[in-house]
Design a protein around this motif. Structure first.
Motif, short mmCIF file in Angstrom:
data_model
loop_
_atom_site.label_atom_id
_atom_site.label_comp_id
_atom_site.label_asym_id
_atom_site.label_seq_id
_atom_site.Cartn_x
_atom_site.Cartn_y
_atom_site.Cartn_z
N SER A 110 35.09 31.88 43.16
CA SER A 110 35.85 32.81 44.00
C SER A 110 36.17 32.20 45.35
CB SER A 110 35.06 34.10 44.22
OG SER A 110 33.93 33.84 45.02
N CYS A 111 37.21 32.70 45.97
CA CYS A 111 37.48 32.37 47.36
C CYS A 111 36.72 33.40 48.19
CB CYS A 111 38.97 32.44 47.65
SG CYS A 111 39.59 34.13 47.73
N VAL A 112 36.82 33.31 49.50
CA VAL A 112 35.99 34.19 50.31
C VAL A 112 36.54 35.63 50.37
CG1 VAL A 112 37.05 33.67 52.53
CG2 VAL A 112 34.61 34.14 52.40
N GLY A 113 37.85 35.76 50.10
CA GLY A 113 38.41 37.09 49.94
C GLY A 113 38.52 37.93 51.20
N SER A 114 38.88 39.20 51.00
CA SER A 114 39.24 40.05 52.14
C SER A 114 38.08 40.34 53.07
CB SER A 114 39.84 41.36 51.63
OG SER A 114 38.89 42.02 50.83
N THR A 115 36.84 40.10 52.62
CA THR A 115 35.70 40.36 53.49
C THR A 115 35.79 39.53 54.78
OG1 THR A 115 34.46 40.52 51.44
CG2 THR A 115 33.19 40.51 53.49
N TRP A 116 36.22 38.30 54.65
CA TRP A 116 36.32 37.42 55.81
C TRP A 116 37.73 36.93 56.06
CZ3 TRP A 116 32.35 36.55 59.07
CH2 TRP A 116 31.04 36.87 58.61
N CYS A 117 38.47 36.68 55.01
CA CYS A 117 39.72 35.95 55.16
C CYS A 117 40.81 36.83 55.77
CB CYS A 117 40.18 35.43 53.81
SG CYS A 117 41.75 34.58 53.92
N ARG A 118 41.57 36.26 56.67
CA ARG A 118 42.62 37.01 57.35
C ARG A 118 43.72 37.43 56.39
NH1 ARG A 118 45.42 33.73 61.21
NH2 ARG A 118 44.42 31.90 60.30
N TYR A 119 43.88 36.66 55.30
CA TYR A 119 44.99 36.93 54.39
C TYR A 119 44.60 37.78 53.20
CZ TYR A 119 46.79 33.00 57.03
OH TYR A 119 47.17 32.16 58.03
N GLY A 120 43.32 37.87 52.96
CA GLY A 120 42.86 38.49 51.72
C GLY A 120 43.31 39.92 51.59
N VAL A 121 43.65 40.32 50.36
CA VAL A 121 44.01 41.72 50.14
C VAL A 121 42.96 42.44 49.30
CG1 VAL A 121 46.49 41.39 50.44
CG2 VAL A 121 45.52 41.16 48.17
N ALA A 122 41.99 41.71 48.74
CA ALA A 122 40.93 42.38 47.99
C ALA A 122 39.67 41.53 48.01
CB ALA A 122 41.38 42.63 46.56
N ASP A 123 38.58 42.15 47.60
CA ASP A 123 37.27 41.52 47.64
C ASP A 123 37.09 40.62 46.42
OD1 ASP A 123 34.63 40.83 47.79
OD2 ASP A 123 33.88 42.84 47.25
N SER A 124 37.51 39.37 46.55
CA SER A 124 37.46 38.47 45.40
C SER A 124 36.02 38.09 45.06
CB SER A 124 38.29 37.21 45.69
OG SER A 124 37.95 36.69 46.96
N VAL A 125 35.15 37.98 46.06
CA VAL A 125 33.76 37.59 45.77
C VAL A 125 33.08 38.68 44.94
CG1 VAL A 125 31.56 36.91 46.76
CG2 VAL A 125 33.68 36.31 47.93
N GLY A 126 33.28 39.92 45.36
CA GLY A 126 32.65 41.03 44.64
C GLY A 126 33.09 41.07 43.19
N LEU A 127 34.37 40.89 42.97
CA LEU A 127 34.86 40.93 41.59
C LEU A 127 34.34 39.73 40.80
CD1 LEU A 127 36.61 42.26 39.41
CD2 LEU A 127 38.49 40.80 40.16
N ALA A 128 34.32 38.56 41.43
CA ALA A 128 33.84 37.36 40.72
C ALA A 128 32.39 37.55 40.30
CB ALA A 128 33.98 36.13 41.61
N ILE A 129 31.58 38.11 41.19
CA ILE A 129 30.17 38.33 40.86
C ILE A 129 30.06 39.33 39.71
CG2 ILE A 129 27.99 39.28 41.72
CD1 ILE A 129 28.73 38.11 44.48
N GLU A 130 30.82 40.39 39.79
CA GLU A 130 30.77 41.39 38.73
C GLU A 130 31.14 40.76 37.38
OE1 GLU A 130 33.03 44.96 39.40
OE2 GLU A 130 32.76 45.66 37.34
N LEU A 131 32.20 39.95 37.38
CA LEU A 131 32.64 39.34 36.12
C LEU A 131 31.61 38.33 35.62
CD1 LEU A 131 36.44 38.73 36.87
CD2 LEU A 131 35.44 40.50 35.41
N GLU A 132 31.08 37.53 36.54
CA GLU A 132 30.14 36.51 36.10
C GLU A 132 28.89 37.15 35.51
OE1 GLU A 132 29.79 33.05 38.59
OE2 GLU A 132 27.85 32.50 37.71
#
Ligand SMILES: Cc1cc2nc3c(=O)[nH]c(=O)nc-3n(C[C@H](O)[C@H](O)[C@H](O)COP(=O)(O)OP(=O)(O)OC[C@H]3O[C@@H](n4cnc5c(N)ncnc54)[C@H](O)[C@@H]3O)c2cc1C
Ligand code: SF4
Lengths: 836, 129
Positions: A632-654
């Protein structure tokens, strides 16, 4: 002989290829002038640029650089026929003995007000597509002017770019050139269902613009309708690029094009030839690639002393747009005297078919298929032949009562063209098969070019191979005559739990290193809860699975605990560091965002894992043909550009898929926005956040043959996304070959991505419930494999170095050091290691 | 029952509890000099022993290979390079230039099994001591 080709498009390219291929004396010098800055590419497949293909994938085979002087970015400016010289835009002059014009067409842009405002585009070249892609980033909707083949492709492209597409067509129905009203009506219906707004019988009066910026704001139609849109794409027809020819006095046709005879020679100058879309042959210009190729071959033959003439053009077309089949072939509009039409319009199956037959109903003349064109390749090849069946039966391809397939390539005469793009007949294909030139589809493509154009004849090629008795062996090995997919069904269907059972009932001998791991993997996919090292199953496991660690070249192992989504606490990092120091392990960050500990001896593995499990780690399955990581990338939690929580989804999927055994390793990725920092599209399944939800891409691959994942569904909510990934994985696990990555599995699926979509999104095979059930069994059955080893003395016993000295370190294994870490001492193989 | 690993019948190389063997799974036996043998108990009860060093990599791993058969002959596949070796002759079936030393296996009356070197493969490769 000096030959100049003006234009390096599909046809010019084919000409240069054909000429150098056939010129065995090697006396011909070819110069190709290419206005575009890149070598010729597959324009027919241009739209796949928005569906995952890049420039590389579209490129046509390279020309022989020793024989052809290809000048990229250099256009012809004028032709001096007296001096036989072409003046180029870089100021040079090139002299010719024979000149071939292959300049193609330019898109016709109706001169409505605002047609040249920023935000207006055409759809012809890679540069056009690049520009559209860029502009799409800041638009919500797009209008395509023109509802023909090209217009619908453009509409699909806008849709893939995340825009709401509109299509404006002057004629009363879509694709008026190819199909009739009935087909057009169904097509409009199907296209609307996919989110495209269709305006037929509508004239565009003006492109509106922003008074401040001058940018496009939408279009106005003659009936007063206003469509708001940030992009307008003109796909309203093409015109031959014959200006060069006109300027030097060559005769042009009534609707443009260089007038040529049946050898493609200009009517005004025998040294000048025109081929492809710029040629006007028999009073017509042809906007398809197949007639262009036929012209290219004709001129190549003539220049080398042959007498070829251009065969009658086959204007059949088939395309698959947004997963909708549309095809027309032969005399589709029933223009022949007394022609009869047989129509089958099935609103339930959403399929429209029309066959045009001769007045005595004996001969097939042409037809139109919308919604289901599975019979296209065969019907097209049958044009002119006597009908073997009731036409209505032929349209659907099945005898509705018996359900049997009624039409096969077997029924076709040898002269029937199977591949119309490259004019390859059944006779030529059979000769290649029986003559041993080819024994599979790739082989046929290589030696006959059949199937390398639009690809619609590939199923027919496969049928032909089958009917010629060339069996494509998919047997796993000498012990099992069935494919992995069949074995999966056998094992699942019969509820088999052991290798002995399956080899005794469905195989022969005692197995080997191919079938044993395949069966082990199938059993593991089916029974997540059972431990892979229990009972007979331990003996089936491949190298790494056998000790739940990755064997390295010196016989030691590497250990990779799971770090879901690549997120790890400092405390856990500390544990990894302590374990590495205590056991002297070499450490390296992996590409999957975790940490690999190398150099563990077999007998150390349980002690290492004791420490790791106690600290809350679990197996990372780096050793298995299984889910590895979801990056995952760092996602919307930190990233200025992020539109969604990519880390959370990646963890859920993994965590959802951890431990899932599959035909090959599986990787996933999640990016928080279109910038794609997680490189998700290089994964088996990649997810990219959009403003409206998530886009899912499947079938990506790094490694040996890199491939971008292709868009399967867009803008879906999280729960739907997960359901679709569940099904994708389970369908793959059930049907893939041994060691087949999802990339080649997707490529090999008959019907491709749209078939996959039908199966796992629309449930066309009715298997989704069982796929879902299999996944939920997996998820609830999961337990950490390593913890289960530590808890069981039987299993632990497998981790001893020697039966007669269980804890003794193997004296053969020694280390040295490099850059402050321990690495294997140089080995002393008894044989030089050669690549196998 | 124990397994005796010996070179010729007169030189005992190692004593192994047979309970440690699992059908169709190899086990490493430490030999004097630091090298090792891979011993296999097959499904039909037969025993085979070959050198444990993979000749292509020089690593002691043959005992971890998958057991099977090729055209009827019992085999083991190297876990590293997947080259297949005949358990009877030690010959590599994928590369005629390679082979593993073979130990002769005989079950003794007293419930032990003797392993000795066969005639054509007398040298046991010894590690980097
Ligand atoms: C999106 C799209 C989808 C299509 N789908 C299909 C399909 O499904 N089936 C089908 O049969 N056809 C399809 N076509 C049409 C097909 O691509 C064309 O028929 C084919 O490419 C024509 O080849 P050509 O070489 O004549 O022209 P082009 O491919 O257009 O090549 C002409 C080249 O000449 C160059 N040129 C022009 N003037 C000069 C000059 N003065 N000096 C140097 N170079 C010059 C141009 O830049 C261009 O690169 C499609 C076209 C598009 C755009
Ligand atoms: S993909 Fe988007 S959200 Fe993720 S790190 Fe890159 S820019 Fe940020």
């Amino acid at each position: 002989m000096r030959v100049i080709v003006i234009g390096h498009g599909m046809v010019g390219h084919r000409f240069a290829e054909a000429l150098t291929d056939r010129d065995h004396s090697e006396t011909v010098q070819v110069t190709v002038l290419s206005e575009e800055p890149r070598p010729a590419y597959d324009r027919v497949a241009l739209s796949s640029f928005f569906d995952g293909a890049d420039e590389e994938a579209l490129r046509l085979p390279e020309l022989d650089a020793e024989r052809v002087d290809l000048r990229l970015g250099v256009a012809a400016e004028s032709i001096d026929r007296d001096r036989k010289v072409v003046v180029t835009t870089d100021g040079g002059e090139v002299t010719y003995d024979e000149l071939v014009l292959a300049t193609g067409s330019y898109p016709f842009v109706p001169p409505v007000e605002g047609h040249d405002a920023p935000g207006c585009f055409v759809y012809r070249t890679l540069d056009d597509l690049d520009a559209i892609r860029e502009a799409a980033a800041c638009a919500q909707a797009g209008v395509v002017i023109g509802g023909g083949l090209l217009g619908l492709e453009a509409a699909n492209a806008l849709r893939l770019l995340g825009l709401a597409p509109h299509v404006v067509e002057l004629a009363p129905h879509l694709m008026a050139m190819q199909i009739d009203e009935g087909g057009g009506a169904l097509l409009a219906d199907l296209v609307t269902g996919l989110g495209v707004t269709v305006h037929c019988g509508a004239a565009t009066t003006r492109v509106t613009t922003d008074p401040g910026t001058g940018r496009v704001t939408g279009v106005e139609l003659a009936d007063g309708t206003r469509i708001d849109a940030g992009i307008v794409v003109f796909a309203a027809g093409i015109r031959p690029r014959d200006q060069l020819a006109r300027d030097c006095g060559l005769e042009a046709g009534p609707r443009g094009g260089v007038v040529v005879d049946e050898a493609c020679r200009s009517a005004s100058d025998p040294r000048i030839h025109a081929i492809g879309e710029v040629a006007c042959l028999g009073g017509r210009v042809f906007g398809l690639v197949a007639p262009g190729y036929a012209m290219a071959e004709t001129v190549a033959d003539r220049l080398l002393g042959g007498h070829a003439t251009v065969p009658d053009a086959d204007l059949s077309t088939k395309l698959k747009l947004l997963g909708i089949d549309v095809a027309s072939f032969g005399d589709a509009k029933a223009t022949a005297e007394g022609a009869l039409e047989v129509v089958v319009n099935d609103p339930v199956r959403k399929a429209y078919g029309k066959l045009v037959v001769s007045d005595d109903a004996k001969t097939l003349l042409g037809g139109i298929l919308v919604g289901d064109a599975s019979q296209y390749a065969l019907l097209r090849a049958m044009v002119g032949a006597e009908l073997s069946e009731d036409p209505s039966v032929l349209i659907t391809g099945a005898n509705t009562r018996s359900g049997e397939r009624v039409l096969g390539v077997g029924a076709l005469p040898g002269a029937a063209q199977i591949c119309s793009c490259n004019a390859v007949t059944k006779g030529r294909l059979l000769a290649a098969i029986t003559g041993g030139e080819a024994s599979d589809v790739p082989g046929l493509k290589a030696c006959t070019r059949a199937g390398t154009g639009c690809g619609s004849c590939v199923p027919a090629l496969r049928q032909l191979l089958e009917s010629a008795g060339v069996e494509q062996s998919r047997a796993i090995c000498e012990h099992f005559a069935v494919s992995r997919a069949e074995l999966f069904e056998i094992i699942a269907g019969a509820g088999i739990r052991t290798f002995t059972e399956v080899i005794e009932s469905h195989g022969r001998g005692r197995g080997c290193d191919l079938c044993k791991p395949a069966v082990a993997s199938i059993l593991a996919s089916l029974h997540t809860g059972d431990h892979v090292l229990d009972g007979e199953r331990a003996a089936l496991q491949d190298t790494n699975d056998r000790h739940l660690a990755n064997m390295q070249r010196n016989g030691t192992y590497s250990v990779v605990p799971r770090v879901p989504g690549g997120e790890i606490t400092p405390a856990k990092l500390r544990v990894l560091a302590e374990v590495a120091e205590e056991f002297g392990l070499y450490t390296k960050i992996t590409g999957g965002q975790r940490i690999d500990l190398f150099g563990a001896r077999l007998e150390q593995l349980p002690r290492i894992w004791r420490r790791l499990v106690d600290a809350g780690f679990e197996s990372g399955h780096a050793y298995g043909k299984a889910i590895r990581t979801v990056k995952s990338c760092v996602g919307s939690t930190w990233c200025r550009y992020g539109v969604a929580d990519s880390v959370g989804l990646a963890i859920e999927l993994e965590l959802r898929y951890r431990g899932l055994r599959s035909p090959h390793k599986l990787k996933g990725g999640v990016s928080g926005c279109a910038r794609e920092c997680a490189e998700a599209r290089s994964k088996d399944f990649g997810v990219i956040a959009t403003e409206a939800g998530w886009n899912l891409y499947v079938g990506g691959n790094g490694g040996f043959r890199p491939r971008h994942a292709e868009l399967l569904v867009s803008d879906v909510p999280r729960s739907e996304l997960i359901t679709i990934i569940d099904r994708f994985l389970m369908f793959y696990i059930r049907t893939a070959d041994r060691l087949q990555r999802t990339a080649s599995w997707v490529e090999g699926l008959e019907g491709g991505l749209s078939h996959l979509r039908e199966v796992i999104v629309d449930d066309s095979l009715g298997i989704c419930a069982s796929l879902d059930e299999a996944m939920s069994r997996h998820v609830s059955g999961y337990a950490d494999e390593w913890r289960a080893v530590l808890d069981d003395p039987e299993r632990l016993a497998k981790f001893s170095s020697f039966v007669n000295a269980p804890e003794a370190p193997d004296p053969m294994i020694t280390f040295t050091s490099e850059r402050g870490q321990r690495i294997p001492a140089p080995s002393r193989p008894l044989l030089p290691l050669e690549p196998r | 029952m124990t397994i005796l690993v010996s070179e010729k019948t007169d030189r005992l190389l190692a004593v192994v509890p047979t309970a440690a063997l699992r059908p169709e799974q190899g086990a490493a036996v430490l030999l004097p000099g630091g090298t090792s043998a891979a011993v296999f108990l097959l499904h039909d009860g037969s025993l085979h022993a070959v050198g444990n060093i993979d000749p292509f990599y020089g690593a002691p791993v043959i005992c971890h290979g998958i057991v099977g058969d090729r055209a009827g002959a019992p085999t083991v596949a190297s876990p590293l390079g997947k080259q297949v070796f005949c358990l009877r002759t030690g010959r590599c079936l994928d590369d005629p230039s390679a082979s593993l030393p073979v130990f002769e296996v005989t079950a003794a009356d007293d419930g032990v099994i003797h392993l000795s070197m066969t005639g054509n493969n007398r040298e046991i490769p010894v590690g980097q001591s």
